[in-house]
Write a protein that holds these residues in place. Sequence first.
Motif, short mmCIF file in Angstrom:
data_model
loop_
_atom_site.label_atom_id
_atom_site.label_comp_id
_atom_site.label_asym_id
_atom_site.label_seq_id
_atom_site.Cartn_x
_atom_site.Cartn_y
_atom_site.Cartn_z
N UNK A 58 -3.05 35.19 46.67
CA UNK A 58 -1.90 35.45 47.55
C UNK A 58 -0.75 34.49 47.26
N UNK A 59 -0.87 33.74 46.17
CA UNK A 59 0.14 32.76 45.75
C UNK A 59 0.29 31.60 46.73
N UNK A 60 -0.83 31.25 47.37
CA UNK A 60 -0.87 30.07 48.23
C UNK A 60 -1.54 28.93 47.47
N UNK A 61 -1.08 27.71 47.70
CA UNK A 61 -1.71 26.55 47.07
C UNK A 61 -3.15 26.42 47.53
N UNK A 62 -4.06 26.15 46.59
CA UNK A 62 -5.46 25.97 46.96
C UNK A 62 -5.72 24.50 47.25
N UNK A 63 -6.67 24.19 48.13
CA UNK A 63 -7.00 22.79 48.42
C UNK A 63 -7.66 22.13 47.21
N UNK A 64 -7.68 20.80 47.16
CA UNK A 64 -8.36 20.09 46.06
C UNK A 64 -9.82 20.52 45.95
N UNK A 65 -10.26 20.78 44.73
CA UNK A 65 -11.64 21.17 44.48
C UNK A 65 -11.91 22.65 44.56
N UNK A 66 -10.91 23.44 44.98
CA UNK A 66 -11.08 24.88 45.10
C UNK A 66 -10.49 25.56 43.86
N UNK A 67 -11.22 26.46 43.20
CA UNK A 67 -10.69 27.14 42.00
C UNK A 67 -9.46 27.96 42.33
N UNK A 68 -8.56 28.05 41.37
CA UNK A 68 -7.36 28.86 41.51
C UNK A 68 -6.80 29.19 40.14
N UNK A 69 -5.69 29.89 40.13
CA UNK A 69 -5.03 30.24 38.87
C UNK A 69 -3.84 29.32 38.66
N UNK A 70 -3.65 28.89 37.41
CA UNK A 70 -2.58 27.95 37.08
C UNK A 70 -1.28 28.69 36.80
N UNK A 71 -0.22 28.25 37.47
CA UNK A 71 1.13 28.77 37.25
C UNK A 71 2.01 27.60 36.81
N UNK A 72 2.93 27.88 35.89
CA UNK A 72 3.80 26.83 35.36
C UNK A 72 5.26 27.25 35.55
N UNK A 73 6.07 26.31 36.00
CA UNK A 73 7.49 26.57 36.22
C UNK A 73 8.29 25.36 35.74
N UNK A 74 9.61 25.55 35.65
CA UNK A 74 10.46 24.43 35.27
C UNK A 74 11.45 24.79 34.19
N UNK A 75 12.12 23.76 33.65
CA UNK A 75 13.21 23.96 32.70
C UNK A 75 12.75 24.56 31.37
N UNK A 76 11.49 24.35 30.99
CA UNK A 76 11.03 24.79 29.67
C UNK A 76 10.49 26.22 29.67
#
Length: 221
Positions: free
Chosen positions: A172-190
């Motif tokens: 649902x595109x919510x941040x997961x708590x520490x230790x919980x699996x999730x999908x990595x998304x990358x953003x920024x200038x590059x």
Amino acid sequence: GGRSPTSYASTATASVPTRWAPRSCAQLASHGFDVWLQEAFVTLLRGDRLVLVDEETRRDAERLLELLAAERVERMYLSPAQLDQLAISLTERPADLALRHISVGGEPLRLSAETRALFASLEGVVLENQYGPSETHHGSSSILSGDPQEWPAAPSIGRPIPGTRMYLLDRHLNLVPPGVPGELYIAGDALARGYIGKPALTAERFIADPFQPGRRMYRTG
């Protein structure tokens, strides 16, 4: 695409003090590989010396060692497989190297006994584990120094470099708590603009950043 080359170059040239930075770099990557930006573009922007490596030398570990020693190369970028091969070759044919900084990327890093022995023999050499798909170029890094025998077998990809944001999110595109699996998304200038001629794939993988209105992020999968 986009601001990636200039953004990364600005970060790289500003992040390492001139008094410490290695002053010569081997150019090993092909022009189609994004690490070429680090080897050539960043090296020349910093006013450092770029050591060109021909195809035959690139494919021959023994000849490469001879070149690294003769040219007093201080910095190089390798894949983990290339690093392992270099380490094995050095145990078979010792060489007087001037290396101070080795960066690896392109695939997960697993430290072999030969690689640990290589860094143990090169006093003060830093190993940088870089992570970042082509869509974002270099997104994060971790630095390994000190006793190589104490380094983890599978080093972390580290933390985002300046100008880059990384999120670990649920479906649902919510941040997961520490230790919980999730999908990595990358953003920024590059972040790249997308895939040429593939609007559907671009829309699927480059989506709106819910934490930065008006910006996008890349879904790594």
